[in-house]
Each structure stands twice: as structure tokens, then as C-alpha cells.
Design an enzyme around this catalytic site. Structure first.
Site, mmCIF file in Angstrom:
data_model
loop_
_atom_site.group_PDB
_atom_site.id
_atom_site.type_symbol
_atom_site.label_atom_id
_atom_site.label_comp_id
_atom_site.label_asym_id
_atom_site.label_seq_id
_atom_site.Cartn_x
_atom_site.Cartn_y
_atom_site.Cartn_z
ATOM 1 N N HIS A 365 0.799 -1.218 0.000
ATOM 2 C CA HIS A 365 0.000 0.000 0.000
ATOM 3 C C HIS A 365 0.834 1.271 0.000
ATOM 4 C CE1 HIS A 365 -4.158 -1.400 0.509
ATOM 5 N NE2 HIS A 365 -3.675 -2.380 1.250
ATOM 6 N N LYS A 562 0.311 14.488 1.537
ATOM 7 C CA LYS A 562 -1.029 14.763 1.003
ATOM 8 C C LYS A 562 -1.224 16.258 0.733
ATOM 9 C CE LYS A 562 -2.993 10.649 3.164
ATOM 10 N NZ LYS A 562 -3.460 9.906 1.976
ATOM 11 N N THR A 664 -8.813 6.357 -2.031
ATOM 12 C CA THR A 664 -10.189 5.934 -2.278
ATOM 13 C C THR A 664 -11.162 7.089 -2.082
ATOM 14 O OG1 THR A 664 -10.328 5.109 0.004
ATOM 15 C CG2 THR A 664 -9.831 3.505 -1.721
ATOM 16 N N LYS A 668 -14.839 8.169 -3.965
ATOM 17 C CA LYS A 668 -16.102 8.481 -3.286
ATOM 18 C C LYS A 668 -16.626 9.849 -3.707
ATOM 19 C CE LYS A 668 -14.247 5.822 0.513
ATOM 20 N NZ LYS A 668 -13.451 5.953 1.747
#
Length: 844
Positions: A365, A562, A664, A668
């Protein structure tokens, strides 16, 4: 009151049975009456009624599996971020309308009961939520599966924001009671730690090794049923809780040593006390390794017990179980399965190794080197001495193979060794998982290619074809049907409801993109979702939010890679422009952030403080006049995600290309009609390919461009000096403007940007700002934005977790659906429905 359609006779029977079940549970399980019952009592009473209706399906599923004609997927994960159960179970079981009516006739509000549920905080973010989506899809696709994990007494901490700073509060998710789990003490397992191993010879004269642990604890399973969508199959989430062999020592108690009397109980229960203890200190590292080994050992022992129920030996253990390691946390399964096979069940090395390598599969991951888990050798050896012996033997045999394949390549041998000997010695868990697994998979096409070319290049060369790609997905049941009921109803009216189990059917929406009435209905759904959020903000926080503004959202774990602070640089850029030109016309934006920082992550917590400090200034500056507002939503979790994804206009997916394995949240958001601004990172690449380049706001360096820039000597100071607007933004932070004049508060953030910009924010800054301008221009054209939003949803079929699980089933596990058909019988004495299960002989 509900505007109910006519209730049929059969539905009336179902509703009356539910009402009786509610009343029964309230009286007999909760021990109360309507006069004294609390909202929690009613929630538990309703939930137990639903769980009871799942239990007969679960028992039938188990009975059907006793035929042993299907391979079972065992999904080992340190996290399962399941989210609230009640609403999701009602949708999957097809019971929502009946239960809502039964609740209403009982004087209850189903929405209040759903909102009341305490969310199990058994995950940190994407890893645990992915595991939950996969359990949902496994059940919906009728593939037998067990999710194995840890029943943390205290889950991921609750986050409060105090004076702009993150404050961690214990997550007491079990305190109100958990009606969904069933304790199974008769299936407990013993797990050892420490001690020594010794050599002996068995009755046949064979050399054997036994492990004599210094301490042994007991793992007790708690089972939660996982229903598929409108199928008879029920799968299982089995979570292990640590208990002492003996909870109380009477000898110590009688001599006055009251702590000693319960010391063993306290030590044992510590293992499953809290999700991810801070591992900066040695004791934290030790506890995390204990947690990982504890649940892996319990789970493997459980699988062996199940296998031996119908088999005399473990020769075909791999034929019964496909064991998926969700990242490196369960990688200790490699030596543990070897130990169980050799030391407990008497197998020789070669046969044990063959069974192990055909049973285990490994999902990687991450591409970040610091996230590649490794354990200090002395710590690993002190806790798991026998396992370290097995790892040394695996490594010895494996490195001999490497030397044969690449004679004289000492550097390659060093890189591929399970033992890192470049400094203090470590056990490399990723290397162990790669060697001991049948297949390795990445979680997005870009991620898998980078694994093959860089991170796991040596293993790709050693085992061509072993590294495969399975792009992540999310379940449309929770992330559309449960979280966005307005969109769900619109989709059902437009194209029917088969998309819920076949998301590619959303493609039918493309024919409606030019229908003005449908576009208007589409906009109404989004506007009403935004108005709901505005009403919540006003009611709870007395905040005024313009529902017509663009809702610009970034919710995810707070981490430098991020790049939440790149988003902040854009906000300050807009703020500076308004300060310079107060009457400038701009698209009003509501910037929404959410996410938790790891308790020991200094810079991430400082970024949270920066977001809140910028919000304090921007939200109260009269020159801004509500054209910009910034909010940090505390304690972001699945329940808040139910609100956030449906209301978002713009999805921020802005990590540096090559840093995010998949993501993910990006899926969404797109499924719920948000448009994406993002880099070519993780699954963004595939989302852009699917929805079309014209429906995706792309900016930033590519992976190759970023690597070339780093290799050529990237200097963020050059970007700072040569971009006046960027310099003004950074200088304003450094000046203390957002910290009440304190120029030191955000000095670490400024210094990292100017002197250690490893995630290259300043290199991507101008392209990001320019792209955001394009976003504003498109948002001003409501019809164009709506078309793009519809096409995003229409083209998201690939990103269903059903597709991901189908890929795993075909490309990795070699498993088939195992549908269960029910034969209904009535038990006369109780009038209770009883089912017998039999396997279908034909495909459903």
C-alpha cells in the site's frame, strides 16, 4: 409523518413482527420499558432485532460451506474501519422501509436511531476503510470470506480542536454497547511471547524444535456478521481480544498484593487496548509488534482449526484458504504459519514452505520508504525468538537463490535480504512478505508500475509476473445508497437500481447529460445536500454558510505528502488578492478540511493549527465579506464522510505524483458528483482516463518530471524568489499575520517549504493556482459544471469494490462465488422461521 404507500398484507406481517421484536428486546435485553428507556436503549433494541435476522442467514452460510467445496478468503488487516452498522445493514438486507415504518409505529424516528450509533474506530483511514469495502463486496458477490483483525477497546482517538490545535481524546466506542458482535470464548486461542526454543527428537527420531514462551495470553474472538446486498450469504468479521489465562491470583491477593493479583490480566489486555499506540518509544514499538503477532497467530490457528474439522491433515490447507495480507502489518504470518506447520503439526521444511507460499498473498500500500515496516532485530528476537530462527532460515535459503541468479551481485543480495544490515539490524517485513507470498499486488496502475520499476524492482526481476495490479475500489452501497439517498433515488428513477451491484450501469446516465430537466434535478440534489450541511453548521456551531458557494473539500489523513498546506497556500493567495482589491469579483468558496494527524507527527499537527489559524483570520476579515470561508471539521470519520462526500463540489486530490498508492476518497467524491482537481498520482490517473481529461482538473509535475527535478538539484528557494505572489503568501505566514503576531509559531512550516520541500509544493504552486482559476471559471457556468458532474458519476463504474474483488478472485485467489439458497420451514412450537441451506448447482 411518512407519506406511506399502501402496505400489503405480507408487509404488515413483517412490520408487526419487527415491532414485537423491538418491544421484546427493550424489555428482556435492555431491562427497561418505554417510560424509562433512553435513546440508546431503543437503538440497541432495534439493532438486536436486525442482528437476529442476520444470524439465521449466517448460520445457513456456514452450514452450506461445510461441503468444503469453496475456498474461503481470509482477509488479515490491522484495521477495519467499518463505519456505523445499522443503516448499512438495513440497506443490504432490504429492510430499511419495513424497519422505518415499524419504528414510526413504535413512536421512534429511524434517522435519530441511525445518527445515535457510535462508530467503531477500528481504523486510521484508507487502509481500514478499504478492508471494510472489500468485506461488503465479498459478501455481495457471494464469495465466502472472514475478515480477521483486532478488537481494539479504544479505537482511533477522537479528535477535538482546542485553540486550533488537535487534541486527542479516548475513543470509547464500546461504552454504549455493541449489539452487532457475539463473543465466542469456546474458540479462543493461546498466543505466546518471549522465552526460548529448544531442539528435541520426536518418537521417529526426527529433529524437531519447540518454542517455550515466557508468557502466554488468550485471544478471544468476537464475531460480527457482514451481510451482502440482497443475497442470502453472510460473511464474518472476526476480531480478537486479548485476555489473561488467569484473571485473578488468589495467592497474591491473600498476601495483600492487590496489584499483583490482577497484574497478568492488565498486561494481557494491554495488547488490544488501543489502535496504533505511539511507537516513537521502544515500548510503543514492542506493543505494536505484539498486536500484529497476536491477531495473526490467533487467525492462523483459527483457520487450521476450521480446516481440521473436515480434514485429517493440513496437506491441502492452501486449497481451503486464500490468506490476504493487507499491507505488512500481518506479514509475520509467514514465519508463524511455518512454525505452526513444522513445530505443532510435524511438517518438514519443504512441505511447510510449499503450503505457506501457496496460502499467502500480499498487498503493498505504499511507495514511501519510511512506511516500509521493519523491526529492530533485538526487539523481534526477544518477543518472537522461534520466528526469528525461521526468518533466518528463510533468508539463508532465499539469498542462495539470489546468488545463483545473479552471481557476484553483492549489492543486490544486500537489498533483497530480509535482514537489513546497513546499520543497526532490522527485519524488513515487506521483503519477508514478498518472499513468502504467492502473489504481490499494487493498488493502482501507477502504483504497481512504480513497485515494479523502483520499490520492488529486485523482486520483480526475481519473480517475473508475481507483482500484479488490482486497482482499489469502494462499495457503492455505503458510499452512494447509504450516504446519498437523494442521488440514489434520482439514479433509480433514471436508470433503475441494478447499478447498486453493477456500477458500470451508471454509464446509462450519459444519454441524459443533454436533458435539461435531468440536469436541473441533478443540481437540486447537490443543492439540497449542501443546504443540509449549512443547516447543521448553523444549528450546531452557529455558522452561516452560503449553500450556493463552491464547496471545496479536502478530507483525509493529515500528512505532508497529502499536501493540505498547498491547499492553504491557495486560500492565502485568494485572501491576498481580496485584500489588494476588496471589490474584486470571485467565485465564493467554502473550503472544508478534515482529518487526523498521528499523535506523534509534529508537522502534521502544525498544519492543522495553520488551517485553523488561517480560518480565524479569513472568516473574520470584513474585506473578504464571506466570499471565502475556511472550516476544519473535527473528528473526521465514516459518519462525517456520509455528509461530506454528497455535498462536495470540488475534490482536492493534490499529493505529489508518485506519493499516493491509490486513494479511495477520490473515488467516493467522484461517485457523488464532485469534480476532481488533482495530480497524476495514485488512482487519479485511472479516474482521469475513465471520466475524460475534459472532466478532470489536472495540474502538477508528473512522476518522471518530479524525479528529474530532484535529480537535477531541486531548490524550492528558487521558486520562492522568482514568484512574487508565492513570496507574498509565504512571507505573510512567516510574519505572524495568522498567529497574532507570533512569527515563530509557523516557522517550522515555512522552513520546511523553503529549505526541505521534499513534496515539492513550491514547484507545483503556480500550476495549482492557475488550475484553480480554471475551476472557478467552469463553476461559474452551471450547465457546463453539471454536465461534467453527471459524466463523472456515469464513468465511475470501474471504481466499485465489486470490480476490485472480482479481479482478486480471478487474478489472485482463484475463488468462485458460493451462493446460498434457502429452503423455508416453520417450527410449529414457536412459529419461528427456520431455514435450511443448500448450495446452488448452477450460477445465480
Amino acid at each position: 409523518m411518512r407519506t406511506a404507500k399502501k402496505i400489503t398484507g405480507r408487509q404488515r406481517q413483517r412490520i408487526n413482527k419487527l415491532k414485537r421484536a423491538f418491544a421484546y428486546n427493550l424489555f428482556y435485553r435492555q431491562g427497561t420499558t418505554p417510560r424509562t428507556a433512553s435513546l440508546n436503549d431503543y437503538y440497541l433494541a432495534v439493532s438486536y432485532a436486525i442482528r437476529d435476522r442476520m444470524q439465521h442467514l449466517f448460520v445457513n452460510s456456514v452450514e452450506a460451506l461445510l461441503d468444503k467445496e469453496s475456498r474461503v478468503v481470509s482477509y488479515l488487516s490491522a484495521e477495519f474501519l467499518m463505519g456505523p452498522h445499522l443503516h448499512n445493514n438495513l440497506v443490504n438486507l432490504g429492510l430499511y422501509d419495513d424497519v422505518a415504518l415499524a419504528a414510526e409505529e413504535s413512536g421512534l424516528d429511524i434517522k435519530k436511531l441511525i445518527d445515535h450509533e457510535e462508530e467503531p474506530g477500528l481504523g486510521n483511514g484508507g487502509l481500514g476503510r478499504l478492508a471494510a469495502c472489500y468485506l461488503d463486496s465479498l459478501a455481495s458477490l457471494q464469495i465466502p470470506a472472514v475478515g480477521y483483525g483486532i478488537r481494539y477497546e479504544y479505537g482511533m482517538f477522537d479528535q477535538e480542536i482546542e485553540n486550533g490545535w488537535q487534541k486527542e481524546i479516548s475513543d470509547r466506542w464500546l461504552h454504549p454497547g455493541n449489539p452487532w458482535e457475539i463473543k465466542k470464548p469456546d474458540q479462543a486461542c493461546d498466543v505466546g511471547f518471549g522465552g526460548v526454543s529448544e531442539v528435541y527428537h520426536d518418537a521417529d527420531g526426527h529433529r524437531r524444535v519447540r518454542w517455550i514462551p515466557a508468557r502466554v495470553i488468550t485471544g478471544v474472538p468476537y464475531d460480527t456478521p457482514v451481510p451482502g446486498y440482497k443475497v442470502n450469504n453472510i460473511n464474518l468479521l472476526r476480531l480478537w481480544s486479548a485476555e489473561a489465562h488467569s484473571s485473578f491470583d488468589f495467592a497474591d491477593f491473600n498476601t495483600g498484593d492487590y496489584y499483583g493479583a490482577v497484574e497478568e490480566k492488565i498486561k494481557a489486555e494491554t495488547i488490544t487496548k488501543v489502535l496504533y499506540p505511539n511507537d516513537e518509544q521502544f515500548l510503543g514499538k514492542q506493543l505494536r509488534l505484539e498486536q500484529q503477532y497476536f491477531f495473526v497467530s490467533c487467525s492462523l490457528q483459527d483457520m487450521i482449526r476450521i480446516h481440521l474439522f473436515n480434514n485429517d491433515n493440513l496437506d491441502d490447507f492452501h486449497g481451503d484458504f486464500a490468506i490476504q495480507l493487507n499491507d505488512t502489518h500481518p506479514a509475520v504470518a509467514v514465519p508463524e504459519l511455518m512454525r505452526l506447520l513444522m513445530d505443532v503439526h510435524g511438517y518438514g521444511w519443504d512441505q511447510a514452505w510449499s503450503i505457506t507460499r501457496r496460502s499467502l498473498y500480499y498487498t503493498n500500500h505504499t511507495l514511501l520508504p519510511e512506511a516500509m515496516e521493519k523491526w529492530p532485530l533485538h526487539l523481534f528476537g526477544s518477543l518472537l525468538p522461534r520466528h526469528l530462527e525461521i526468518i533466518f532460515e528463510i533468508n539463508h535459503r532465499f539469498l542462495d537463490e539470489v546468488r545463483i541468479a545473479w552471481p557476484g551481485d553483492v549489492e543486490r543480495v544486500r537489498r533483497m535480504s530480509i535482514i537489513d544490515e546497513s546499520g543497526p539490524r532490522f527485519v524488513r517485513m515487506a521483503n519477508l512478505a514478498c518472499i513468502g507470498s504467492k502473489a504481490i499486488n499494487g493498488v493502482a496502475a501507477l502504483h504497481t508500475n512504480l513497485l515494479r520499476k523502483h520499490t520492488l524492482a529486485d523482486f520483480n526481476a526475481m519473480y517475473p509476473g508475481k507483482i500484479r495490479n488490482i486497482t482499489n475500489g469502494v462499495t457503492p452501497r455505503r458510499w452512494i445508497a447509504v450516504s446519498n439517498p437523494r442521488l440514489t433515488e434520482l439514479l433509480k428513477e433514471a436508470i433503475g437500481e441494478k447499478w447498486i451491484t453493477d456500477l458500470r450501469r451508471l454509464k446509462q446516465l450519459e444519454k441524459l447529460v443533454d436533458d435539461s430537466a435531468f440536469r436541473q434535478a441533478w443540481r437540486k440534489v447537490k443543492e439540497e445536500n449542501k443546504r443540509d450541511v449549512a443547516a447543521i453548521a448553523r444549528r450546531r456551531e452557529n455558522l452561516l454558510i452560503d449553500p450556493c458557494a463552491m464547496f471545496d473539500v479536502q478530507v483525509k489523513r493529515i500528512h505532508e505528502y497529502k499536501r493540505q498546506h498547498l491547499n492553504v497556500l491557495h486560500i492565502i493567495t485568494l485572501y491576498n488578492r481580496l485584500k489588494a482589491h476588496p471589490d474584486a469579483e470571485i467565485i465564493p468558496r467554502i473550503f472544508v478540511f478534515g482529518g487526523k494527524a498521528a499523535p506523534g507527527y509534529f508537522m502534521a499537527k502544525r498544519i492543522i493549527k495553520l488551517i485553523n489559524s488561517v480560518a480565524e483570520v479569513v472568516n473574520n476579515d470584513p474585506d473578504v465579506r464571506d466570499r471565502l470561508k475556511v472550516f476544519f471539521v473535527p473528528n473526521y470519520n465514516v459518519k462525517i464522510g456520509h455528509i461530506v462526500y454528497p455535498m462536495a463540489d470540488l475534490s482536492e486530490q493534490i499529493s505529489l505524483a508518485g506519493m499516493e498508492a491509490s486513494g479511495t476518497g477520490n473515488m467516493k467524491f467522484s461517485m457523488n458528483g464532485a469534480l476532481t482537481i488533482g495530480t497524476l498520482d495514485g488512482a487519479n490517473v485511472e479516474i482521469r482516463e475513465e471520466v475524460g481529461a475534459d472532466n478532470f482538473f489536472l495540474f502538477g509535475l508528473t512522476v518522471e518530471e518530479g524525479m528529474e527535478l530532484q535529480d537535477s538539484g531541486y531548490s524550492s528557494m528558487d521558486y520562492y524568489r522568482n514568484n512574487d505572489e508565492l513570496k507574498e503568501v509565504v512571507d505573510l505566514i512567516a510574519s505572524g499575520h495568522f498567529s497574532h503576531g507570533d512569527g515563530e509559531l509557523f516557522r517550522p512550516v515555512v522552513d520546511s517549504l523553503l529549505h526541505d520541500d521534499r513534496y515539492m509544493l513550491l514547484a507545483d504552486y503556480q500550476d495549482y493556482i492557475d488550475c484553480q482559476q480554471r475551476v472557478s471559471e467552469v463553476f461559474a457556468d452551471k450547465e457546463r459544471w453539471t454536465r461534467m458532474s453527471i459524466l463523472n458519476v456515469a464513468r465511475m463504474g470501474k471504481f466499485s469494490s465489486d470490480r476490485s474483488i472480482s479481479d482478486y478472485s480471478q487474478k489472485i485467489w482463484s475463488v468462485q462465488p458460493f451462493p446460498v439458497e434457502l429452503e423455508w420451514q416453520r417450527i410449529p412450537e414457536g412459529g419461528v422461521l427456520f431455514n435450511r441451506a443448500r448450495k446452488k448447482t448452477t450460477n445465480p
